[in-house]
Write an enzyme that holds these catalytic residues in place. Structure first.
Site, short mmCIF file in Angstrom:
data_model
loop_
_atom_site.label_atom_id
_atom_site.label_comp_id
_atom_site.label_asym_id
_atom_site.label_seq_id
_atom_site.Cartn_x
_atom_site.Cartn_y
_atom_site.Cartn_z
N THR A 22 -6.64 -5.36 6.48
CA THR A 22 -7.15 -4.17 7.17
C THR A 22 -7.89 -4.54 8.46
OG1 THR A 22 -8.83 -2.43 6.94
CG2 THR A 22 -9.16 -4.37 5.61
N ASP A 23 -7.93 -3.60 9.40
CA ASP A 23 -8.71 -3.82 10.62
C ASP A 23 -10.22 -3.84 10.34
OD1 ASP A 23 -9.03 -1.10 10.07
OD2 ASP A 23 -8.35 -0.40 12.03
N GLU A 24 -10.61 -3.37 9.14
CA GLU A 24 -12.05 -3.30 8.83
C GLU A 24 -12.70 -4.68 8.73
OE1 GLU A 24 -13.30 -0.72 5.77
OE2 GLU A 24 -11.89 0.85 6.33
N TYR B 201 -16.06 -3.35 0.27
CA TYR B 201 -14.58 -3.36 0.38
C TYR B 201 -14.12 -4.30 1.49
CZ TYR B 201 -10.04 -1.97 2.23
OH TYR B 201 -8.77 -2.01 2.74
N LYS C 25 -11.95 -7.89 1.52
CA LYS C 25 -10.67 -8.06 2.23
C LYS C 25 -10.77 -9.24 3.20
CE LYS C 25 -7.38 -5.99 1.96
NZ LYS C 25 -6.22 -6.08 1.02
P1 NAD Z 1 -4.29 2.35 -3.02
O1 NAD Z 1 -5.67 2.35 -3.57
O2 NAD Z 1 -3.61 3.64 -2.77
O3 NAD Z 1 -3.33 1.47 -3.96
C1 NAD Z 1 -3.72 0.27 -4.53
C2 NAD Z 1 -2.75 -0.05 -5.66
O4 NAD Z 1 -3.12 -1.33 -6.21
C3 NAD Z 1 -2.78 0.95 -6.81
O5 NAD Z 1 -1.47 1.30 -7.19
C4 NAD Z 1 -3.50 0.22 -7.93
O6 NAD Z 1 -3.09 0.62 -9.23
C5 NAD Z 1 -3.11 -1.23 -7.62
N1 NAD Z 1 -4.07 -2.19 -8.17
C6 NAD Z 1 -5.42 -2.18 -8.04
N2 NAD Z 1 -5.96 -3.23 -8.70
C7 NAD Z 1 -4.93 -3.93 -9.21
C8 NAD Z 1 -4.84 -5.13 -9.99
N3 NAD Z 1 -5.94 -5.81 -10.35
N4 NAD Z 1 -3.62 -5.58 -10.35
C9 NAD Z 1 -2.50 -4.88 -9.99
N5 NAD Z 1 -2.52 -3.76 -9.29
C10 NAD Z 1 -3.72 -3.28 -8.89
O7 NAD Z 1 -4.39 1.49 -1.69
P2 NAD Z 1 -3.59 1.62 -0.31
O8 NAD Z 1 -4.32 2.55 0.57
O9 NAD Z 1 -2.17 1.84 -0.60
O10 NAD Z 1 -3.81 0.14 0.27
C11 NAD Z 1 -2.89 -0.88 -0.05
C12 NAD Z 1 -3.27 -2.13 0.70
O11 NAD Z 1 -3.26 -1.88 2.09
C13 NAD Z 1 -4.67 -2.65 0.37
O12 NAD Z 1 -4.61 -4.06 0.33
C14 NAD Z 1 -5.52 -2.18 1.53
O13 NAD Z 1 -6.60 -3.05 1.75
C15 NAD Z 1 -4.51 -2.26 2.67
N6 NAD Z 1 -4.74 -1.35 3.80
C16 NAD Z 1 -4.89 -0.01 3.58
C17 NAD Z 1 -5.03 0.84 4.68
C18 NAD Z 1 -5.15 2.34 4.50
O14 NAD Z 1 -5.32 3.05 5.49
N7 NAD Z 1 -5.07 2.89 3.29
C19 NAD Z 1 -5.02 0.32 5.98
C20 NAD Z 1 -4.90 -1.08 6.16
C21 NAD Z 1 -4.74 -1.88 5.05
O1 DAU Z 2 -9.02 1.02 8.66
C1 DAU Z 2 -8.24 0.75 7.53
C2 DAU Z 2 -8.92 1.29 6.29
O2 DAU Z 2 -8.76 2.70 6.32
C3 DAU Z 2 -8.35 0.71 5.00
O3 DAU Z 2 -8.63 -0.66 4.95
C4 DAU Z 2 -8.96 1.41 3.77
O4 DAU Z 2 -8.31 0.95 2.59
C5 DAU Z 2 -8.74 2.90 3.90
O5 DAU Z 2 -9.36 3.57 2.82
C6 DAU Z 2 -9.31 3.40 5.22
O6 DAU Z 2 -10.76 3.25 5.23
P1 DAU Z 2 -11.71 4.41 5.81
O7 DAU Z 2 -13.03 4.24 5.18
O8 DAU Z 2 -11.61 4.48 7.29
O9 DAU Z 2 -10.90 5.69 5.22
P2 DAU Z 2 -11.39 7.05 4.53
O10 DAU Z 2 -10.17 7.89 4.32
O11 DAU Z 2 -12.28 6.83 3.36
O12 DAU Z 2 -12.28 7.71 5.68
C7 DAU Z 2 -11.77 7.92 7.00
C8 DAU Z 2 -12.92 8.44 7.85
O13 DAU Z 2 -13.26 9.77 7.41
C9 DAU Z 2 -14.19 7.63 7.72
O14 DAU Z 2 -14.83 7.60 8.99
C10 DAU Z 2 -15.03 8.41 6.71
C11 DAU Z 2 -14.63 9.84 6.98
N1 DAU Z 2 -14.64 10.78 5.82
C12 DAU Z 2 -14.06 10.39 4.66
C13 DAU Z 2 -14.00 11.25 3.58
C14 DAU Z 2 -13.36 10.84 2.27
C15 DAU Z 2 -15.17 12.06 5.98
O15 DAU Z 2 -15.68 12.43 7.07
N2 DAU Z 2 -15.09 12.92 4.92
C16 DAU Z 2 -14.53 12.58 3.72
O16 DAU Z 2 -14.49 13.43 2.81
#
Ligand code: NAD
Ligand code: DAU
Length: 343
Positions: free
Chosen positions: A121-123, A148, A152
């Site tokens: 992630t960019d975080e 989190y 990562k």
């Molecule tokens: P998500 O929470 O929707 O999915 C995570 C999945 O991993 C789930 O299906 C869960 O059951 C599985 N899981 C969790 N713990 C596990 C374990 N111990 N063993 C096996 N499976 C397990 O997450 P996502 O949003 O799809 O993110 C997926 C990946 O992408 C993560 O590594 C996250 O850091 C990265 N990422 C997410 C975003 C985003 O915007 N959501 C952006 C950049 C990177």
């Molecule tokens: O940047 C990549 C990341 O993006 C991933 O690594 C994470 O897995 C993914 O969850 C996401 O993280 P954020 O914390 O940015 O996503 P989230 O959807 O939780 O929140 C997006 C923005 O919206 C953040 O600034 C918090 C805000 N927010 C979130 C929720 C749930 C609100 O304002 N209201 C809300 O109800």
């Protein structure tokens, strides 16, 4: 024909990647997923059985991981605890899955000599000022803010160490915020869409000036497939689609897109340590590997996402009550007065 193991393939981005790979390659795919609260087998429905198999299991289970890794050519590692708010409430599972799970996979690919792609992630880079002219690049120093993002960051560093010390063939990608179908309703965009469907006012953390750099999950998948096929071992690639928007404007766009007044939302308690701005410079991926995103129009992508949640209530309904109960238990409070707060 390449055989890949996709960890976390029942989650949001992992399942999008599996669908993408089925459409755009001839790979055989095995998904291993623990099916935590965030995993959903319904996201993997209707895949061709001759090319796809699902194994329920934990990536910290070294015996299972060893057995699965030895049968494939490459591992694409999505599995993680992914939600910042959950990591503030209870960091333990983040250390177990994100750190120990990645370590377990690295030991297996090292033993069996398999290719590894790590999804990150960019975080890991922390946040930027709103007026910073620079965006994150592969050279930005790590500075994570939350439990989190620090796990990562730790997992990325493990991958780099296994490349350098043990010669593991691995690449890393760090992507910005994804949106699209199959995203859990705890996350920002689906939470607001499903709140509006349920007649609940959307919830904006603090003033909503925080900026996220949105990319459609399909574009993340095409980038990962590109890196898997053309990426250079030991390299990191940033994935982003120039989609910076502040949270307030996204909530207003969702409300307008669903026929509501744009100011019909609540400002609620801000997230502790809330990162201000993420922004990705993906020049390296575009110039060295020739990748380009295809969902350039965020408004159109958001409209399609709204439509997906309206049409797929069966998919998200089972998650909704537990999610809102969790936010209430965490102490989320509405901060009045806001522009359109009830009198
Ligand atoms: P998500 O929470 O929707 O999915 C995570 C999945 O991993 C789930 O299906 C869960 O059951 C599985 N899981 C969790 N713990 C596990 C374990 N111990 N063993 C096996 N499976 C397990 O997450 P996502 O949003 O799809 O993110 C997926 C990946 O992408 C993560 O590594 C996250 O850091 C990265 N990422 C997410 C975003 C985003 O915007 N959501 C952006 C950049 C990177
Ligand atoms: O940047 C990549 C990341 O993006 C991933 O690594 C994470 O897995 C993914 O969850 C996401 O993280 P954020 O914390 O940015 O996503 P989230 O959807 O939780 O929140 C997006 C923005 O919206 C953040 O600034 C918090 C805000 N927010 C979130 C929720 C749930 C609100 O304002 N209201 C809300 O109800």
């Amino acid at each position: 024909m390449m055989q890949i193991l996709v960890t976390g393939g029942a989650g949001f981005i992992g399942s999008n990647f599996v669908h993408y790979v089925m459409k755009h390659s001839d790979f055989q795919v095995t998904v291993v997923d623990k099916l935590t609260y965030a995993g959903n087998l319904a996201s993997l429905a209707n895949l061709p059985t001759e090319r796809f198999r699902f194994v329920q299991g934990d990536i910290t289970d070294a015996q299972l991981v060893d057995r699965l890794v030895r049968t494939v050519d490459a591992v694409v590692h999505y599995a993680a605890e992914s939600h910042n708010d959950n990591s503030l409430a209870d960091p333990g599972p983040f250390l177990a899955t994100n750190i120990m799970g990645t370590y377990t996979l690295l030991e297996a690919v090292r033993k069996h000599g398999k290719r590894f792609h790590h999804i990150s992630t960019d975080e890991v880079y922390g946040d930027l000022a709103l007026d910073d002219p620079y965006r994150f690049t592969e050279h930005t120093p790590y500075n994570p803010s939350s439990p989190y993002s620090s796990t990562k960051a730790g997992s990325d560093l493990l991958v780099r160490a296994w490349v350098r010390s043990f010669g593991v063939a691995a690449t890393i990608s760090n992507c910005s915020n994804n949106y699209g179908p199959y995203q859990h309703v705890e996350k920002f965009i689906p939470r607001q869409i499903t709140n509006i469907i349920d007649g609940i006012r959307p919830k904006l953390y603090g003033s909503g000036e925080n900026v996220r750099d949105w990319i459609h999950a399909d574009d993340h998948s095409s980038a990962v497939l590109t890196i898997l096929e053309k990426g250079v071992s030991g390299e990191t690639y940033l994935i982003g689609a120039d989609g910076e928007h502040n949270n307030k404007s996204v909530i207003e766009a969702i409300l307008s897109g669903m026929g509501k007044s744009a100011d019909d939302y609540d400002q609620v308690t801000d997230r502790p340590g809330h990162d201000l701005r993420y922004a990705i410079d993906s020049t390296k991926l575009r110039t060295e590997l020739g990748w380009t995103p295809s969902h350039a129009d965020f408004t159109a992508g958001l409209a399609a996402t709204i439509h997906w949640y309206q049409a797929n209530e069966d998919w998200w309904r089972p998650q909704k009550t537990a999610t809102e109960t969790k936010y209430a238990a965490a102490g989320e409070q509405t901060l009045y007065p806001t522009a359109a707060a009830p009198q």
